[in-house]
Design an enzyme around this catalytic site. Structure first.
Site, PDB file in Angstrom:
ATOM      1  N   TYR A 155      36.438  48.456  64.145  1.00  0.00           N
ATOM      2  CA  TYR A 155      36.772  48.273  65.560  1.00  0.00           C
ATOM      3  C   TYR A 155      37.910  47.274  65.730  1.00  0.00           C
ATOM      4  O   TYR A 155      38.646  47.327  66.721  1.00  0.00           O
ATOM      5  CB  TYR A 155      35.527  47.835  66.337  1.00  0.00           C
ATOM      6  CG  TYR A 155      35.613  48.082  67.816  1.00  0.00           C
ATOM      7  CD1 TYR A 155      35.854  49.368  68.323  1.00  0.00           C
ATOM      8  CD2 TYR A 155      35.450  47.053  68.729  1.00  0.00           C
ATOM      9  CE1 TYR A 155      35.928  49.610  69.677  1.00  0.00           C
ATOM     10  CE2 TYR A 155      35.516  47.289  70.094  1.00  0.00           C
ATOM     11  CZ  TYR A 155      35.761  48.565  70.562  1.00  0.00           C
ATOM     12  OH  TYR A 155      35.839  48.791  71.918  1.00  0.00           O
ATOM     13  N   LYS A 162      37.839  43.580  74.015  1.00  0.00           N
ATOM     14  CA  LYS A 162      36.664  43.875  74.839  1.00  0.00           C
ATOM     15  C   LYS A 162      35.875  42.600  75.152  1.00  0.00           C
ATOM     16  O   LYS A 162      35.256  42.498  76.226  1.00  0.00           O
ATOM     17  CB  LYS A 162      35.766  44.894  74.140  1.00  0.00           C
ATOM     18  CG  LYS A 162      36.352  46.296  74.068  1.00  0.00           C
ATOM     19  CD  LYS A 162      36.496  46.942  75.439  1.00  0.00           C
ATOM     20  CE  LYS A 162      36.852  48.417  75.320  1.00  0.00           C
ATOM     21  NZ  LYS A 162      37.003  49.079  76.632  1.00  0.00           N
TER      22      LYS A 162
END
Length: 254
Positions: A155, A162
């Site tokens: 990720y 995020k």
């Protein structure tokens, strides 16, 4: 399902029929809401417009947050058409593949800033534009992921981005509460969307999530849409500033 009859709002991030934003649009329509839908560019319009027409979207507008003036034009059209806004769904994210697929420590300054601008700062810009259109209050929703709080393999760059997005939700919720505007992040588990396809080994991530989650299944865009409908509804009037997981319980597992 809570009734959203009489509520109108903007959904940004529909790309195709597998989009989380499309699941939200479909469920909001089922609950009685009226929506405006945006598409990224002319290429995307051919995929988005037929979907928007399915839910009888009252406005179908171009919106690339990286293009100066486009976001402002969307809100100007909303003000002219409805004069106010009850909800906004922010479901966009981006990172250059070269930065996303590499180590975080190797990401470029330009790539990091671009990912932050599109994925996080755009929510702040939208909140600023939405605020004067919500004189009686409203709801802002954005989409996060578990990688904001845990290290999720592959990720990479999007994890810190995020995390910033979820922090932004809390600060916006605190600042806008006096105007009756509620702000939430929804954190879906992995699902096969176009955006997720850019993450390396994403199929493996989905399989692992299904195996490890207590319910041994993946959530769907419609599941996200049903939660979005509740958060927008008056039944959620005292909820704000939270991250809500739609992941079959995967986030509780060690």
């Amino acid at each position: 399902m809570q009734s959203l009859q009489g509520k109108c709002g903007l959904i940004i991030g529909v790309a195709n029929a597998q989009s989380i934003a499309w699941g939200c649009a479909r469920q909001l329509k089922a609950a009685g809401a009226r929506s405006a839908i945006t598409y990224l560019n002319a290429k995307a319009e051919s995929h988005v417009r037929p979907l928007a027409e399915q839910i009888e979207a009252e406005l179908i507008l171009p919106c690339d947050v990286e293009q100066p003036g486009q976001l402002e034009a969307v809100f100007a059209a909303l003000e002219q058409h409805w004069g106010q806004l009850d909800y906004l769904i922010h479901s966009i994210a981006y990172a250059p593949l070269a930065d996303l697929h590499g180590r975080l420590v190797d990401c470029s300054t330009a790539g990091f800033l671009r990912a932050m601008d599109v994925s996080c700062h755009s929510l702040i810009r939208m909140a600023k534009l939405a605020e004067p259109l919500m004189p009686k209050g409203g709801t802002l929703l954005t989409m996060s992921y578990l990688g904001a709080e845990r290290v999720v393999e592959h990720y990479g760059l999007m994890g810190p981005v995020k995390a910033a997005l979820e922090s932004t939700v809390r600060y916006l919720a605190a600042e806008l509460a006096e105007r009756g505007i509620r702000v939430h992040a929804i954190s879906p588990g992995p699902m096969p969307t176009r955006a997720a396809s850019g993450i390396a080994h994403f199929d493996t991530l989905m399989q692992a999530a299904m195996a490890k989650s207590p319910q041994h299944q993946l959530a769907t865009p419609d599941d996200v849409g049903q939660l979005a409908s509740f958060l927008i509804s008056d039944a959620a009037r005292v909820l704000t500033g939270s991250t809500h997981y739609v992941d079959a319980g995967y986030h509780i597992m060690g």
